[in-house]
Write an enzyme that holds these catalytic residues in place. Structure first.
Site, PDB file in Angstrom:
ATOM      1  N   LYS A  79      38.953  59.662  45.028  1.00  0.00           N
ATOM      2  CA  LYS A  79      39.868  58.626  44.546  1.00  0.00           C
ATOM      3  C   LYS A  79      39.322  57.264  44.948  1.00  0.00           C
ATOM      4  CE  LYS A  79      43.795  59.445  42.990  1.00  0.00           C
ATOM      5  NZ  LYS A  79      43.914  60.118  41.687  1.00  0.00           N
ATOM      6  N   THR A 132      41.342  64.497  43.825  1.00  0.00           N
ATOM      7  CA  THR A 132      41.302  63.083  44.214  1.00  0.00           C
ATOM      8  C   THR A 132      42.691  62.630  44.652  1.00  0.00           C
ATOM      9  OG1 THR A 132      41.728  62.188  41.996  1.00  0.00           O
ATOM     10  CG2 THR A 132      39.426  62.668  42.570  1.00  0.00           C
ATOM     11  N   HIS A 167      23.329  27.386  41.101  1.00  0.00           N
ATOM     12  CA  HIS A 167      22.624  26.132  40.808  1.00  0.00           C
ATOM     13  C   HIS A 167      23.574  24.947  40.673  1.00  0.00           C
ATOM     14  CE1 HIS A 167      19.097  28.578  40.220  1.00  0.00           C
ATOM     15  NE2 HIS A 167      19.633  29.244  39.220  1.00  0.00           N
TER      16      HIS A 167
END
Lengths: 302, 302, 302, 302
Positions: free
Chosen positions: D12, D57, D258
């Protein structure tokens, strides 16, 4: 100086409901994201700690799910009409409901027809792939008296690789832009259009209306020789009004997704409108409404 | 039926300008995201292909950069006032300018003071770390006559781990929510507040005003014993109006970032308000305005 | 204890290049997002302040643009092969280049054929709408000796509304999940597949290969009766290897986009697998590789 | 040609758990996002439709919640060690567990001390504001034998407004970049560092270790006079290894955010390194590892 409570609204936002119809092996699905906003006699909720007039947002969520079963989801607009009417008509303190919906489209997955492999193809009745492309939107508002329905779409990205110019504009001391006589024009369309239907008589065929409005927007974008994105915007809005009698007003938000021609001369190459840099920010943003004469515009400005 | 062009506006969105002041080794920086929207006599731009009244969005971008040098950036609000006035006063067809700004805050990086290592610390005059937390916002509108300034913030996430209840609300057939007498209350604050200043006299001290409004919002959130997020919203807005004379109106958008108590009983454990699941969607969304009596609210509803 | 410089790489990421072909009124476009990563003899750049071995990232960006003109963009893979070979073969200190590319697809806008309105339709040669759906990916690596090409896709969302079960799993003291004999199975496919081509002989037809791999992934998803998402994953990978000789390895990352059945019983309604809540987080995440026997897998694990 | 199942894992992802400690009126909170990935004897799950070896899960999610109560959350790393050990030691088919955690920090809200208003301030024991700035990360892997712990952070944005140069690089036919002798250097730091601790003896003080590593990263960034972002990267990694004995390896991913100097000359203005455009894409991306001699690096390359 004394102060007062002004405009307020509340509700559950982004309830993700998926409705599946299994009437045959060919399933149908509707996939919506529903946001509710309620207003009314709610001063006490804000001022005194009493929630006696408050329908909890959790309940508005439950209602979305229950209505997906009870009424089904024929279209986002019709579903929103059911919800808005329910909240106002069944809760005395609630005087106004606004339902906003996003709809995600799914296509059917097709597999080769075994009897004619690689020629025909057969859809798998329970298998779908999300369409991508635009997200459909709807906003339904009800005040106990009449409805206002605004349909729309967003994230529809389009590009013309020619037939676009931009020149003859104001020049001032901060101008450096060069005039363009053949540029790429690309935008990510957000469109909303208001319907004249306000509750009396049959509802329009919302699905059919959507299909046609979307088509007219695309066609107008493709067929317009453009001198500005504003001009393209106006052509798109007008095309819808000229062709769809059920629509009274169209508002468009068109970010100019700039495609800048790359300077290849330092590398000894000539760029004949072939290589572009697709920029992110900043971007021009052009917004505007076209509406029928005599109609009061209702679509809010972002 | 004939149709007409309604509300429209255009400009360059999201020009990211960073202004550095280097008057000593202790540099100062301002980091803004500026969006311009202009309206006026622009029918021809939409209808005829003439751009004679159009100041290009590229020029509005250049103006942002040039003004960062010419006027500096004392505050987002003062910078927006310069820009809005310029566009309207210097371009006859432009009748209205709306400047929206996001500001990102930076803290100074401090390193250990060598003369007192691990006790004192010394800031590095040219080194910064972005503050995270909220983004500051400002909207400045000018119509050639007067200004309207709306300051704000967004993405300020706060949580009270107690002192919040929610009960006594409407129950209908779709209600399943249980009443809560001690819950976690968390929200991501979006706040906007309108200033009474409209162009006459000195501008307020925008930086000082912001610091105090932000402080009052936080203090009201922390100190309010809450029976609903609406009540907390009202307490936050009122606190600002009660303490800041320069502000006439406050609007708050408060998503209820639900923290659901996890049921640990299946595992033989008791959850004494200790373990929560932080949910994403759906979420309650509470919005509202508090304004001084007699003042007409100007902050748009989202 | 002494330390050393380990693996390092650098380059310009996310150069957005659009290439337009205008050989007739029917334009063609390729829309890529290109990221370059270079490795080699770069210790001095990190250690001494000497950049004598550093090809600037700005130059790698320029090269992307120049190559879009010089070589054109036949496919993302072929374009990446050109770039990777150039960086390594023409810069002695650069020993390895990895090019990652995302490709965004565009469809042609069609307008009604005037000679047969509403029946036929005519494409507008210079007008496009972005396809949505999946993003195509490619990774090309070159070490001066051989190439490694990994094609892929991401953001392809699919759903089966039946033919999925999940039961018979491990139960421990933390288990609360109920077994499911008819559930919705939805996932957002990220797939990468490695080609056997390594530089000798003609390159595969990358465009054709992509079309077929994508088709096999979709068909396997649709046609597999699933007892777990793992089983579906294996079926998808196997299907590709069984049908496409040019592919040696397939890796799939499949988030389980849970659709939970809403409990409508509190409202007196029965939910016959009709109304679902589409959850965001948490989600199951299933990842796995299928590869030909004897082949060493090369696709990195996320 | 036959094919085989290669590397696979499942679990999970993104379980959002908030743990509140209420031992006094001064509450403590831990706010985590936990992702589990399990590997082992899972061929049948993929191949035969048998889930007999599959721990769902959903159960891994439940375990996260239950452990937050049973073991508490002292630190992300210690919590991950508990979880990883549990999954492997208590499920015979599971041979390896990898736990990835994000941690979100919260500061206390302070209100004016009433006894000394506007001078001192008093924290509100149950009120918090999310810190913003970086997100802390941790990855804990256990194979039944030993542990591997990688701590880290991401989204820590820093800027130096001077003390950065870039020149003396390779020039080729695609070079247009001008050498820079005083530039802005900004980056959004993603850092991961591997601990030497592998299970024997006491665990390090993870919280204290984190605080110091973070401090050394910031100090090295601020104090390094830079000739390339690579050089700054190396200085940051080295500083950590030189000061923190518990760390064996540091990997940094530094996008060059930048800031381009705006050309103001067309407007008759001189830009003395004062006005910058903060660009989005493309961006340089510098990645590298610094590790102790003789240690085998374990942090995966992105």
């Amino acid at each position: 100086m004394a102060h007062v409570l002004g405009q307020n609204q509340y509700g559950k936002a982004e309830t993700r409901v998926v409705r599946i119809y299994r009437d045959s092996t060919r399933h149908e699905i509707k996939d919506l994201n529903v946001s509710v906003a309620l207003s009314g006699d709610l001063d006490d909720v804000h001022l005194t700690g009493s929630n006696a007039h408050c329908l909890p947002t959790d309940t508005t969520k439950n209602t979305v799910y229950a209505f997906a079963k009870e009424h089904g989801i024929e279209s986002a607009e019709a579903f929103g009409v059911h919800l808005a009417r329910h909240f106002v008509d069944n809760n005395e303190p609630i005087h106004r409901a606004r339902i906003r919906i996003e709809e995600y489209a799914w296509d059917r997955i097709r597999t080769p027809d075994n009897s004619a492999r690689f020629i025909g193809s057969e859809e798998v009745g329970h298998s779908f792939v999300r369409s991508g492309g635009e997200i459909r939107t709807a906003q339904i508002t009800y005040d106990g008296d009449s409805f206002q329905v605004i349909s729309g779409l967003k994230e529809l990205t389009v590009m013309n690789s020619t037939n676009s110019e931009f020149w003859g504009y104001i020049k001032d001391k901060y101008t450096t832009l060069k005039e363009a006589y053949d540029r790429v024009l690309a935008t990510e369309v957000t469109a909303r259009w208001a319907h004249s239907w306000s509750g009396a008589g049959d509802q329009p065929n919302w699905e059919r209306s959507y299909t046609h409005v979307r088509r007219h927007l695309l066609e107008a974008f493709a067929e317009t020789y453009s001198y500005s994105l504003q001009q393209t915007l106006h052509a798109m809005g007008s095309r819808v009004l000229n062709n769809r009698a059920e629509v009274d007003e169209v508002r468009l938000e068109l970010p100019n997704k700039h495609h800048f021609l790359v300077d290849l001369e330092p590398f000894g190459l000539k760029n004949n409108n072939e290589v572009y840099f697709a920029a992110d920010r900043p971007y021009g943003l052009i917004e505007g409404t076209v509406h029928r004469e005599g109609v009061v515009p209702v679509i809010p400005v972002a």
